[in-house]
Design an enzyme around this catalytic site. Structure first.
Site, PDB file in Angstrom:
ATOM      1  N   CYS A   6       2.432  77.490  -1.750  1.00 39.81           N
ATOM      2  CA  CYS A   6       2.171  76.174  -1.149  1.00 39.81           C
ATOM      3  C   CYS A   6       1.524  76.281   0.228  1.00 39.81           C
ATOM      4  O   CYS A   6       0.514  75.629   0.511  1.00 39.81           O
ATOM      5  CB  CYS A   6       3.454  75.344  -1.106  1.00 39.81           C
ATOM      6  SG  CYS A   6       4.755  75.983  -0.006  1.00 39.81           S
ATOM      7  N   HIS A  34       8.415  73.336   1.770  1.00 38.10           N
ATOM      8  CA  HIS A  34       7.296  73.074   0.866  1.00 38.10           C
ATOM      9  C   HIS A  34       6.255  72.250   1.612  1.00 38.10           C
ATOM     10  O   HIS A  34       6.590  71.474   2.509  1.00 38.10           O
ATOM     11  CB  HIS A  34       7.759  72.323  -0.389  1.00 38.10           C
ATOM     12  CG  HIS A  34       6.675  72.210  -1.427  1.00 38.10           C
ATOM     13  ND1 HIS A  34       6.242  73.285  -2.171  1.00 38.10           N
ATOM     14  CD2 HIS A  34       5.915  71.152  -1.823  1.00 38.10           C
ATOM     15  CE1 HIS A  34       5.271  72.895  -2.991  1.00 38.10           C
ATOM     16  NE2 HIS A  34       5.049  71.606  -2.794  1.00 38.10           N
ATOM     17  N   HIS A  88      -1.048  70.138  -4.051  1.00 35.56           N
ATOM     18  CA  HIS A  88      -0.139  71.214  -3.624  1.00 35.56           C
ATOM     19  C   HIS A  88      -0.026  72.256  -4.724  1.00 35.56           C
ATOM     20  O   HIS A  88      -0.410  72.035  -5.878  1.00 35.56           O
ATOM     21  CB  HIS A  88       1.244  70.647  -3.278  1.00 35.56           C
ATOM     22  CG  HIS A  88       2.011  70.128  -4.461  1.00 35.56           C
ATOM     23  ND1 HIS A  88       3.319  70.458  -4.704  1.00 35.56           N
ATOM     24  CD2 HIS A  88       1.650  69.298  -5.489  1.00 35.56           C
ATOM     25  CE1 HIS A  88       3.735  69.846  -5.811  1.00 35.56           C
ATOM     26  NE2 HIS A  88       2.744  69.138  -6.291  1.00 35.56           N
TER      27      HIS A  88
END
Length: 344
Positions: free
Chosen positions: A260, A308, A320
């Site tokens: 990510c 994240h 993402h």
């Protein structure tokens, strides 16, 4: 990675609220068609397994960001150690040259120092010549004393540099061990998640995959044409869109695979902007703004620990890299609790 089926916690995730309402309507319809608790019973173990897989993905991602941080620290320490070692080597060369100079002067004095200066004056046929030589020897002595003082100072500095290099080397070894430890943690959690997924019946495994994709499959949604806040944010958003469909690879920062934070770092690098490697550092890489003001290219971090991260694209969507086994894709910005929105 937590499940992306959670309702939005933000004002921009109307799509997530729609999903929740649709799910509720579907559940009501199922009840109306005579669905019974007995019929739902076989799915309970599978639901628990899927929740456990979600939890393992989240823990693996947290360990991945710790791995990225430790690896970044180790790289910085390697550079510092290399610089220190080079400095120590140059310092040792200077000291060796000073020692050679002092040795040459000392040897010359030894070879000519067998006669007492007063007796040499008495024996000299030309006292003026002797006095000139004596003055020269005094100046040589002064330079020698200065060189000796400088030598001692440089030896102290060199000793300090060596001690600092030794400390950095020790820290580097600790960082390397930390990298290896976090790597083992990630691999262990991902292996357990794969084992659990493989234990599911084919139908349940397919259902997990469909739910994770949320019906998007990397196809760009209809974005709202919202302009980016700057030229480099626009270029970064364009790069992130171009990465849709590439695989999640933990610890990777492109161009063929990403985790990510690697995706966000790589996307901004394509725009000529250097960002930190971890999602936690990226959350602090610019100015915090309200989610309601987000524009394409803004960085969105998630969960309380910012473990994240994705990039806002407009129309309540982010791009993402979700978790291993899934490709870079679009998802609702409210797919999980938002930690911060950062404008670089």
């Amino acid at each position: 990675m937590v499940s992306h089926r959670r309702p939005s916690q933000t004002g921009l995730a109307s799509s997530a609220r729609t999903t929740v309402l649709s799910a509720a309507a579907a559940a009501t319809a199922a009840a109306g068609l005579g669905a019974t608790p007995a019929g739902a019973e076989p799915r309970e173990p599978a639901r628990a397994t899927r929740a456990q897989v979600d939890r393992l993905h989240q823990e693996a991602e947290q360990a991945t960001e710790r791995f990225n941080k430790a690896r970044e620290d180790a790289a910085r320490l390697r550079e510092r150690v290399a610089h220190a070692q080079d400095s120590v080597a140059r310092g040792q060369e200077r000291i060796n040259r000073m020692r050679d100079t002092l040795g040459t002067v000392a040897g010359a004095q030894y070879r000519s120092g067998g006669v007492d200066p007063a007796l040499e004056l008495l024996l000299s046929a030309d006292p003026d010549t002797y006095l000139d030589r004596a003055a020269v020897l005094d100046r040589v002595g002064e330079r020698q004393a200065h060189t000796l003082s400088e030598l001692r100072s440089r030896q102290r500095d060199l000793g300090q540099e060596r001690a600092e290099a030794a400390r950095d080397l020790t820290e580097l070894e600790r960082s390397r061990a930390e990298v290896a430890r976090h790597k083992r943690s990630v691999e262990r959690k991902l292996a357990e998640a794969r084992r659990l997924l493989n234990s599911l019946p084919d139908a349940e495994r397919d259902a997990f995959d469909r739910a994770s994709r949320s019906g998007r499959d990397g196809v760009p949604p209809g974005l709202d044409g919202l302009p980016a806040s700057s030229r480099h944010a626009s270029a970064a958003a364009l790069a992130a869109r171009g990465a849709v469909g590439r695989p999640y690879v933990w610890g990777a920062s492109g161009p063929s695979g990403f985790d990510c934070s690697g995706l966000v770092q790589w996307s901004y690098a394509q725009a000529g902007v250097g960002l930190p490697r971890t999602s936690q550092a990226q959350a602090n890489a610019g100015r915090r703004i309200p989610l309601s003001e987000a524009r394409p290219g803004d960085i969105v971090t998630y969960r309380g620990d910012a473990s994240h991260v994705g990039m806002y694209m407009g129309n309540g969507q982010v791009v993402h890299a979700p978790y291993p086994g899934a490709s870079v894709r679009y998802d609702p910005v409210g797919m999980m609790p938002v930690h911060a929105v950062t404008r670089v």
